[in-house]
Design an enzyme around this catalytic site. Structure first.
Site, PDB file in Angstrom:
ATOM      1  N   HIS A  30      56.533  13.179  42.987  1.00  0.00           N
ATOM      2  CA  HIS A  30      57.967  13.851  42.788  1.00  0.00           C
ATOM      3  C   HIS A  30      58.830  12.561  42.443  1.00  0.00           C
ATOM      4  O   HIS A  30      58.455  11.457  42.642  1.00  0.00           O
ATOM      5  CB  HIS A  30      58.382  14.452  43.915  1.00  0.00           C
ATOM      6  CG  HIS A  30      59.639  15.272  43.731  1.00  0.00           C
ATOM      7  ND1 HIS A  30      60.810  14.321  44.422  1.00  0.00           N
ATOM      8  CD2 HIS A  30      60.145  16.045  43.350  1.00  0.00           C
ATOM      9  CE1 HIS A  30      61.978  15.296  44.182  1.00  0.00           C
ATOM     10  NE2 HIS A  30      61.545  16.139  43.639  1.00  0.00           N
ATOM     11  N   ASP A  72      58.240  25.535  38.521  1.00  0.00           N
ATOM     12  CA  ASP A  72      58.622  25.101  39.878  1.00  0.00           C
ATOM     13  C   ASP A  72      59.203  26.422  40.486  1.00  0.00           C
ATOM     14  O   ASP A  72      60.030  26.781  40.276  1.00  0.00           O
ATOM     15  CB  ASP A  72      59.257  24.017  39.984  1.00  0.00           C
ATOM     16  CG  ASP A  72      59.515  23.261  41.327  1.00  0.00           C
ATOM     17  OD1 ASP A  72      59.009  23.988  42.514  1.00  0.00           O
ATOM     18  OD2 ASP A  72      59.348  21.983  41.477  1.00  0.00           O
ATOM     19  N   GLU A  76      57.234  11.995  36.517  1.00  0.00           N
ATOM     20  CA  GLU A  76      58.512  13.233  36.287  1.00  0.00           C
ATOM     21  C   GLU A  76      59.854  12.251  35.940  1.00  0.00           C
ATOM     22  O   GLU A  76      60.180  11.481  37.062  1.00  0.00           O
ATOM     23  CB  GLU A  76      58.504  13.718  37.866  1.00  0.00           C
ATOM     24  CG  GLU A  76      59.597  14.772  37.751  1.00  0.00           C
ATOM     25  CD  GLU A  76      59.855  15.788  38.887  1.00  0.00           C
ATOM     26  OE1 GLU A  76      59.398  15.261  39.922  1.00  0.00           O
ATOM     27  OE2 GLU A  76      60.333  16.911  38.621  1.00  0.00           O
ATOM     28  N   GLU A 122      55.160  17.798  47.444  1.00  0.00           N
ATOM     29  CA  GLU A 122      56.473  17.055  47.641  1.00  0.00           C
ATOM     30  C   GLU A 122      57.168  17.163  48.787  1.00  0.00           C
ATOM     31  O   GLU A 122      58.088  16.081  49.197  1.00  0.00           O
ATOM     32  CB  GLU A 122      57.448  17.232  46.257  1.00  0.00           C
ATOM     33  CG  GLU A 122      58.067  18.481  46.503  1.00  0.00           C
ATOM     34  CD  GLU A 122      59.104  18.980  45.338  1.00  0.00           C
ATOM     35  OE1 GLU A 122      58.478  19.333  44.098  1.00  0.00           O
ATOM     36  OE2 GLU A 122      60.370  18.813  45.491  1.00  0.00           O
ATOM     37  N   GLU A 142      54.465  25.297  40.467  1.00  0.00           N
ATOM     38  CA  GLU A 142      54.533  24.187  41.365  1.00  0.00           C
ATOM     39  C   GLU A 142      54.986  24.895  42.694  1.00  0.00           C
ATOM     40  O   GLU A 142      55.841  25.725  42.546  1.00  0.00           O
ATOM     41  CB  GLU A 142      55.584  23.145  40.921  1.00  0.00           C
ATOM     42  CG  GLU A 142      55.745  22.033  41.725  1.00  0.00           C
ATOM     43  CD  GLU A 142      56.559  20.929  41.295  1.00  0.00           C
ATOM     44  OE1 GLU A 142      56.107  20.866  40.006  1.00  0.00           O
ATOM     45  OE2 GLU A 142      57.439  20.455  41.622  1.00  0.00           O
TER      46      GLU A 142
HETATM   47 MG    MG Z   1      59.222  20.420  42.684  1.00  0.00          MG
END
Ligand code: MG
Length: 395
Positions: free
Chosen positions: A324, A221, A347, A274, A247
């Site tokens: 998310h 990420d 997640e 997100e 990400e």
């Molecule tokens: Mg993230």
């Protein structure tokens, strides 16, 4: 049935954790300024040796029939928006008419299509679904048309863990030993951090791949902190470690064009979304072909009602939605109401869940890497009064 009050309150409690709870942080867009790059992980206030202060605001929808619905945790800012701006519209409404309430608030908040206001609406929507489930005596996934399956695999997000290679290796192996088949880690360096930053970012990916072997997915990420050329160059170099996805390389306002360009050259799948809000925000990413995986948050993007719509739209593009994970309990219901190809995985942010689910009697945690559905009505969370040190009414 009529809503009589949107009751907002704040809970305070003390979490015990030996040592530093937050060991490291992710790279942030503001880190392009050296004085901010130098900042350490944001602290959950320490109130004694190994003791941390947890403050969580919640909304409880109250009705004339005594049925209630709980949403949270949210910030005190969001609680105030619910109390002051939403109450005049929602009080007197039938709480089961979730589409009507969402649309009335949306139409009343013409500057609130994102940010604090949309996050507040998301929380209220989740509280209304909880109420609707309790009224019906059914879990929310059932009201949404599920379950499509009895359990969903979870991936462990290691935000807040040290990025020292030896510790990364140790923690990644620990995650795998707990039964997870996928783990996400967070870069600390961005496109202005030179060759040293590139080296450390690549080292993180290499360490993870070596630690978990070839049969476990790794995800990485960049939390909105890269540029288009940097992301393309990094994606090509990261491909060697076969990440499941890269990400959020771009800030939300730049990701339609930016991620579309990155995707044209990236050998690694791009996950993002997100920090987009509502069906319109996410549809923008779909139309511009900016993402391989969409990641709206149920507690940010508009609630369960809105993310169901986002899933429906995404299914017409054959794009997976991996929400998310602000609220694992709410997200599990949504995921278990969608086909596995639309919502393949859940997640689980290891550290944030210690905080976000601190006040719940039975936190929803993966066991052996999967979250299983339960028959509890509504969302199925209850406040554990024993955890409350202090309670503050916010309206
Ligand atoms: Mg993230």
């Amino acid at each position: 049935m009529k809503i009589t009050r949107l009751h907002v309150f704040q809970l305070q409690g003390v979490m015990e954790f030996p040592g530093a709870f937050w060991e490291e942080r992710l790279v942030r867009p503001i880190d392009v300024y050296p004085e901010h790059k130098a900042e350490g992980p944001s602290n959950t206030p320490e109130v004694g040796d190994g003791k941390y202060l947890i403050e969580s605001s919640c909304v409880e929808v109250e009705t004339d029939e005594g049925v209630t619905g709980l949403g949270g945790p949210i910030t005190a800012d969001q609680a105030q928006v619910i109390a002051r701006q939403f109450s005049p519209i929602a009080v007197g409404e039938d709480p089961r008419a979730t589409e009507r309430i969402w649309d009335k608030i949306y139409r009343s908040q013409v500057h609130g299509r994102g940010g604090v206001v949309m996050m507040a609406l998301s929380a209220l929507d989740c509280a209304l679904w909880d109420l609707k489930g309790k009224w019906a005596g059914a879990p929310v996934y059932r009201l949404l048309g599920g379950p499509t399956r009895p359990e969903v695999p979870a991936y462990a997000s290691a935000l807040g863990f040290s990025l020292e290679p030896d510790l990364v290796r140790e923690r990644a192996r620990m995650i795998v030993s707990q039964g997870f088949k996928a783990t996400k880690w967070f870069f600390r360096h961005g496109h202005l951090d030179g060759r040293e930053g590139i080296r450390k970012n690549l080292e993180l990916a290499r360490t993870l791949r070596e630690a978990v072997g070839d049969d476990v997915d790794i995800m990485l990420d960049a939390w909105m902190s890269w540029s288009v050329p940097y992301a393309i160059s990094m994606a090509k170099q990261l491909a060697e470690y076969n990440p499941r996805w890269l990400e959020e390389p771009m800030m939300a306002d730049k990701e339609r064009e930016g991620c579309a360009l990155i995707r044209q050259q990236s050998p690694v799948a791009i996950a993002t979304g997100e920090h987009q809000y509502t069906r319109w925000g996410l549809k923008g990413l779909m139309d511009s072909r900016s993402a391989d995986i969409l990641q709206p948050d149920i507690y940010w993007a508009g609630g369960i009602s809105e993310v169901v719509k986002i899933c429906n739209i995404a299914s017409t593009y054959d794009l997976p939605v991996v929400p998310h994970g602000h609220s694992v309990p709410a997200t599990a219901h949504l995921i278990l109401s969608q086909p596995a190809n639309t919502c393949p995985i859940l997640e689980y942010l290891i550290k944030w869940n210690e905080i976000h689910q601190f006040f719940w009697k039975e936190p929803v945690k993966p066991v052996n890497g999967v979250v299983r559905l339960t028959e509890k009505p509504g969302i199925g969370v209850e406040i554990d009064e024993a955890k409350i040190v202090k309670r503050r009414e916010l309206n």
